[in-house]
Design a protein around this motif. Structure first.
Motif, PDB file in Angstrom:
ATOM      1  N   VAL A  34      -4.025   1.222  -6.190  1.00 17.79           N
ATOM      2  CA  VAL A  34      -3.301   1.583  -7.406  1.00 17.79           C
ATOM      3  C   VAL A  34      -2.704   0.316  -8.009  1.00 17.79           C
ATOM      4  CG1 VAL A  34      -1.361   2.898  -8.298  1.00 17.79           C
ATOM      5  CG2 VAL A  34      -2.830   3.883  -6.523  1.00 17.79           C
ATOM      6  N   ASN A  35      -1.975  -0.405  -7.175  1.00 16.61           N
ATOM      7  CA  ASN A  35      -1.329  -1.649  -7.589  1.00 16.61           C
ATOM      8  C   ASN A  35      -1.633  -2.676  -6.511  1.00 16.61           C
ATOM      9  OD1 ASN A  35       0.384  -3.795  -8.094  1.00 16.61           O
ATOM     10  ND2 ASN A  35       2.119  -2.511  -8.697  1.00 16.61           N
ATOM     11  N   PRO A  36      -2.438  -3.685  -6.812  1.00 17.57           N
ATOM     12  CA  PRO A  36      -2.816  -4.633  -5.766  1.00 17.57           C
ATOM     13  C   PRO A  36      -1.636  -5.387  -5.184  1.00 17.57           C
ATOM     14  CG  PRO A  36      -3.459  -5.441  -7.937  1.00 17.57           C
ATOM     15  CD  PRO A  36      -3.024  -4.028  -8.125  1.00 17.57           C
ATOM     16  N   GLN A  37      -0.517  -5.382  -5.880  1.00 13.94           N
ATOM     17  CA  GLN A  37       0.648  -6.073  -5.334  1.00 13.94           C
ATOM     18  C   GLN A  37       1.394  -5.232  -4.312  1.00 13.94           C
ATOM     19  OE1 GLN A  37       3.115  -7.498  -8.571  1.00 13.94           O
ATOM     20  NE2 GLN A  37       1.988  -9.425  -8.631  1.00 13.94           N
ATOM     21  N   THR A  38       1.064  -3.978  -4.205  1.00 13.88           N
ATOM     22  CA  THR A  38       1.790  -3.126  -3.262  1.00 13.88           C
ATOM     23  C   THR A  38       0.866  -2.369  -2.316  1.00 13.88           C
ATOM     24  OG1 THR A  38       1.792  -1.237  -4.768  1.00 13.88           O
ATOM     25  CG2 THR A  38       3.649  -2.758  -4.923  1.00 13.88           C
ATOM     26  N   VAL A  40      -2.833  -1.850   0.131  1.00 15.76           N
ATOM     27  CA  VAL A  40      -3.864  -2.420   0.995  1.00 15.76           C
ATOM     28  C   VAL A  40      -5.047  -1.459   0.954  1.00 15.76           C
ATOM     29  CG1 VAL A  40      -4.450  -3.126   3.347  1.00 15.76           C
ATOM     30  CG2 VAL A  40      -2.124  -3.459   2.482  1.00 15.76           C
ATOM     31  N   GLU A  44      -9.986  -3.728   3.165  1.00 17.86           N
ATOM     32  CA  GLU A  44      -9.160  -4.802   3.722  1.00 17.86           C
ATOM     33  C   GLU A  44      -8.589  -4.387   5.071  1.00 17.86           C
ATOM     34  OE1 GLU A  44      -6.486  -4.967   0.483  1.00 17.86           O
ATOM     35  OE2 GLU A  44      -7.598  -6.529  -0.612  1.00 17.86           O
TER      36      GLU A  44
ATOM     37  N   GLU B 153      -6.238 -13.434   2.438  1.00 16.65           N
ATOM     38  CA  GLU B 153      -6.748 -12.535   1.392  1.00 16.65           C
ATOM     39  C   GLU B 153      -7.776 -11.555   1.949  1.00 16.65           C
ATOM     40  OE1 GLU B 153      -5.072 -16.001   0.288  1.00 16.65           O
ATOM     41  OE2 GLU B 153      -7.204 -16.170   0.732  1.00 16.65           O
ATOM     42  N   GLY B 156      -6.034  -8.454   2.565  1.00 20.65           N
ATOM     43  CA  GLY B 156      -5.140  -8.000   1.508  1.00 20.65           C
ATOM     44  C   GLY B 156      -3.854  -8.803   1.439  1.00 20.65           C
ATOM     45  N   ASP B 158      -1.181 -11.448   0.318  1.00 16.89           N
ATOM     46  CA  ASP B 158      -0.921 -11.912  -1.048  1.00 16.89           C
ATOM     47  C   ASP B 158       0.538 -12.330  -1.094  1.00 16.89           C
ATOM     48  OD1 ASP B 158      -1.152 -10.240  -4.329  1.00 16.89           O
ATOM     49  OD2 ASP B 158      -0.193 -12.098  -3.719  1.00 16.89           O
ATOM     50  N   ASP B 160       2.461 -12.529  -3.388  1.00 19.02           N
ATOM     51  CA  ASP B 160       3.225 -11.719  -4.340  1.00 19.02           C
ATOM     52  C   ASP B 160       3.359 -10.263  -3.891  1.00 19.02           C
ATOM     53  OD1 ASP B 160       1.539 -13.510  -6.960  1.00 19.02           O
ATOM     54  OD2 ASP B 160       3.506 -13.893  -6.083  1.00 19.02           O
ATOM     55  N   LYS B 161       2.896  -9.946  -2.681  1.00 20.50           N
ATOM     56  CA  LYS B 161       2.951  -8.567  -2.201  1.00 20.50           C
ATOM     57  C   LYS B 161       4.400  -8.101  -2.116  1.00 20.50           C
ATOM     58  CE  LYS B 161      -0.726  -6.107  -0.696  1.00 20.50           C
ATOM     59  NZ  LYS B 161      -2.122  -6.282  -1.109  1.00 20.50           N
ATOM     60  N   ARG B 162       4.630  -6.857  -2.450  1.00 20.53           N
ATOM     61  CA  ARG B 162       5.998  -6.315  -2.395  1.00 20.53           C
ATOM     62  C   ARG B 162       5.923  -4.836  -2.060  1.00 20.53           C
ATOM     63  NH1 ARG B 162       6.779  -7.861  -8.535  1.00 20.53           N
ATOM     64  NH2 ARG B 162       5.531  -9.554  -7.689  1.00 20.53           N
ATOM     65  N   CYS B 218      -0.985   0.116 -14.242  1.00 18.59           N
ATOM     66  CA  CYS B 218      -1.030  -1.194 -13.588  1.00 18.59           C
ATOM     67  C   CYS B 218      -2.110  -2.073 -14.184  1.00 18.59           C
ATOM     68  CB  CYS B 218      -1.251  -1.023 -12.090  1.00 18.59           C
ATOM     69  SG  CYS B 218       0.198  -0.410 -11.206  1.00 18.59           S
ATOM     70  N   GLY B 223      -0.897  -8.908 -14.338  1.00 16.01           N
ATOM     71  CA  GLY B 223      -0.173  -9.195 -13.099  1.00 16.01           C
ATOM     72  C   GLY B 223      -0.332  -8.141 -12.031  1.00 16.01           C
ATOM     73  N   THR B 224      -0.615  -6.919 -12.430  1.00 17.88           N
ATOM     74  CA  THR B 224      -0.804  -5.834 -11.456  1.00 17.88           C
ATOM     75  C   THR B 224      -2.178  -5.201 -11.582  1.00 17.88           C
ATOM     76  OG1 THR B 224       0.250  -4.314 -13.016  1.00 17.88           O
ATOM     77  CG2 THR B 224       1.640  -5.267 -11.283  1.00 17.88           C
ATOM     78  N   SER B 225      -3.104  -5.940 -12.136  1.00 19.66           N
ATOM     79  CA  SER B 225      -4.438  -5.403 -12.355  1.00 19.66           C
ATOM     80  C   SER B 225      -5.345  -5.691 -11.174  1.00 19.66           C
ATOM     81  CB  SER B 225      -5.039  -6.027 -13.623  1.00 19.66           C
ATOM     82  OG  SER B 225      -6.380  -5.645 -13.780  1.00 19.66           O
ATOM     83  N   ASP B 226      -6.219  -4.761 -10.882  1.00 16.60           N
ATOM     84  CA  ASP B 226      -7.241  -5.008  -9.870  1.00 16.60           C
ATOM     85  C   ASP B 226      -8.613  -4.616 -10.409  1.00 16.60           C
ATOM     86  OD1 ASP B 226      -8.755  -3.695  -7.160  1.00 16.60           O
ATOM     87  OD2 ASP B 226      -7.833  -5.670  -6.946  1.00 16.60           O
ATOM     88  N   ARG B 250      -5.011 -13.422 -10.377  1.00 17.88           N
ATOM     89  CA  ARG B 250      -4.059 -12.484 -10.976  1.00 17.88           C
ATOM     90  C   ARG B 250      -2.813 -13.237 -11.438  1.00 17.88           C
ATOM     91  NH1 ARG B 250      -3.550  -9.370  -6.688  1.00 17.88           N
ATOM     92  NH2 ARG B 250      -5.525  -8.340  -7.133  1.00 17.88           N
TER      93      ARG B 250
END
Lengths: 180, 371
Positions: A34-38, A40, A44, B153, B156, B158, B160-162, B218, B223-226, B250
């Motif tokens: 959904v959001n690659p920043q949050t 997995v 992966e 990577e 997964g 990153d 910037d992961k949060r 997103c 910035g939040t695109s995949d 990103r």
């Protein structure tokens, strides 16, 4: 309390599935993150599980550094033990090991026996026996020499240190890796 | 992220505790796994030579690869043990990866003095020779380059992961509660039976809709695109090589997307820092000549020299360990230049430098024009 899947690392029986990396694992409804920043992704996560299983298969059970005391003579001193169940870098006498760490006894000049417990607990209290399968040892210091090892039984190893001329290495300092 | 039926893949990181996995914990997992993978052996083999030096046997073996593919063991012309691995081996995901043995060590078993040597030869051949002769059993440990070097990577990882702020309570569980409320008191709330199973299945399907909506939002910003990251990269004209991890692409797209004419030096610093990270040391401007600068005296117009340097911005960066670092060069000569071109006004020139002793030589086309 939840019981972890599989067996402790030193049984070397882990496959990716033990860590959740089932072959058919996939993102639900085939939708990616959904959001690659949050998030997995399933791909992966599967890679993480597969590589972790691979690493666990080949990681040593223990790495030990000790010094023989043939001059006195007395039991060897163990300087450091890195073990899958814990680590110590505080010197201890071979005949008085901290709980969970191997005992080391002197047989003669440059000749010692290392004995581990028959089984160990992992971080979650899961118990599994050890069975020494591989080992390699090195003579430390500035003099040429070698250390041969002998697998006595599943949790006991005998080491003999020799100088280049074939004589026993007195007061040898030895480093050994063991796969159990 | 939670675990279980209400949390189908992909995993959503969130605060830890009994049922979660936080971003910080996940990053630690990926970092330590990558670190361990770099140093653990590739394989460990226990090999044997009989007393007559006629037979070589592989007694035991563990490897990071699919263990149905074991190396072969043979005897050399002088009775040495020769272990040979293939050029490629399959990993746990079924992928064949090229193999190159790089290191080998050995430990010899026995009760009498012996000396040995280990050699790594071309073709993934490891040779163990000893002075003892006769029967020999030994452990051989090899390290190798197997496919591409490991990177966080791959799992997964990153920087910037949060933790996810949106799905603190799993969408599926929220839908499950909604469906239960909609059923009313005629139906039980037990977590078993056909009613529960249908509620659970339906709630997971509806959660996918909720997630799809969030995924759409997103992907509307880089910035939040995949799923649309490649489209963003092309739209923003952000160059990328095949080696660049997705989080880096990103991040660069996000910086470019947010870039606007900087109204002040602090704003400029902030946006350049977003691109360079800890390589960024600072920005200097040149309102007046500074010590160490050499100004051509012929250009003295009286009250100080006018030159294009007065409108010059200099970005100080930290030197890499290797000044021929391709990645560093790409970062400062391509991405930084493009960003500064967007951020600075047309009458301004810019450059980057690694600060140190020396002087700056201003050779401006305007100056030569003045000649």
């Amino acid at each position: 309390m939840t019981t972890p899947t599989g067996s402790p690392a030193w049984t070397r029986s882990a496959e990716a599935t033990v860590y959740g990396g089932h072959q058919n694992k996939r993102d639900y409804q085939a939708q990616g993150v959904v959001n690659p920043q949050t998030d997995v992704s399933a791909a992966e996560f599967k890679r993480l599980c597969a590589d972790l299983a691979a690493v666990v298969r080949v990681a040593p059970f223990a790495v030990v550094r000790l010094s023989c005391d043939d001059s006195t003579p007395a039991e060897p001193t163990v300087h450091a033990v890195f073990q899958q169940t814990g680590t110590t870098t505080t010197d201890y006498s071979g005949d008085n090991p901290p709980e969970g760490f191997p005992a080391v006894t002197r047989n003669g000049d440059g000749d010692v026996t290392i004995a581990w417990d028959a089984d160990y607990k992992d971080d979650y209290g899961e118990i599994a026996p050890i069975a020494i399968r591989f080992a390699q040892a090195s003579l430390l210091g500035s003099a040429a020499g070698s250390v041969v090892h002998e697998i006595v039984d599943d949790h006991t190893l005998r080491l003999r240190a020799f100088l280049a001329d074939g004589s026993a290495a007195q007061d040898a300092e030895i480093s050994i890796e063991v796969w159990a | 992220m939670s675990f279980g039926a209400f949390c189908p893949m992909p995993l959503r990181l969130r605060d830890s505790g009994a049922d979660g996995w936080s971003a910080a914990e996940f990053l630690r997992t990926t970092a330590d796994l990558a670190a361990a993978e770099r140093t653990v052996p590739f394989a460990v083999a226990r090999v044997h030579r009989d007393s007559g030096a006629t037979t070589a046997t592989l007694l035991d073996y563990v490897g990071r690869h699919d263990e149905s593919q074991e190396p072969t063991v043979s005897l050399g012309l002088s009775g040495e043990l020769v272990v040979t691995w293939p050029d490629a081996l399959r990993d746990g995901m079924g992928q064949d990866r090229p193999l190159r043995i790089t290191h080998a060590t050995a430990g010899v078993e026995g009760a009498t003095a012996n000396q040995w040597s280990v050699e790594v030869g071309p073709g993934n051949v490891v040779t163990l020779a000893d002075t003892g002769g006769g029967e020999l059993a030994a452990t051989i440990v090899v390290h190798a380059r197997w496919g591409n070097p490991v990177r966080i990577e791959d799992y997964g990882g990153d920087p910037d992961k949060r933790n996810a702020a949106t799905e603190a309570v799993p969408y599926a569980y929220e839908w499950y509660q909604e469906l239960g409320a909609a059923l009313g008191s005629a139906y039980g709330q037990q977590t078993r039976g056909s009613v529960h199973a249908r509620r659970l299945a339906l709630s997971r399907a509806l959660a996918a809709v909720s997630r799809a909506d969030e995924r759409y939002r997103c992907n509307t910003v880089p910035g939040t695109s995949d799923a649309l990251l490649e489209d963003w990269r092309q739209c923003l004209a952000v160059p990328a090589s095949s080696d660049d991890p997705r989080w880096l692409i990103r991040r660069r797209c996000a910086v470019k997307y947010a870039a606007r004419g900087a109204a002040s030096i602090p704003e400029l610093q902030e946006q350049v820092y977003q691109l360079l990270g800890d390589r960024f040391l600072g920005i200097r401007t040149f309102d007046d000549p500074i010590p160490g600068e050499a100004w051509p005296s012929d250009y003295d117009l009286g009250s100080g020299v006018w030159a294009s340097s007065r409108s010059r911005i200099l970005v100080d960066v930290k030197a890499p360990a290797d000044l021929h670092d391709r990645e560093f060069s790409n970062l400062v000569n391509v991405h930084l230049v493009r960003l500064l071109d967007t951020l600075t006004p047309a009458w301004c020139v810019f450059d980057w430098t690694i600060p140190g002793d020396g002087f700056f030589l201003d050779i401006s086309p305007l100056d030569f024009t003045g000649l």
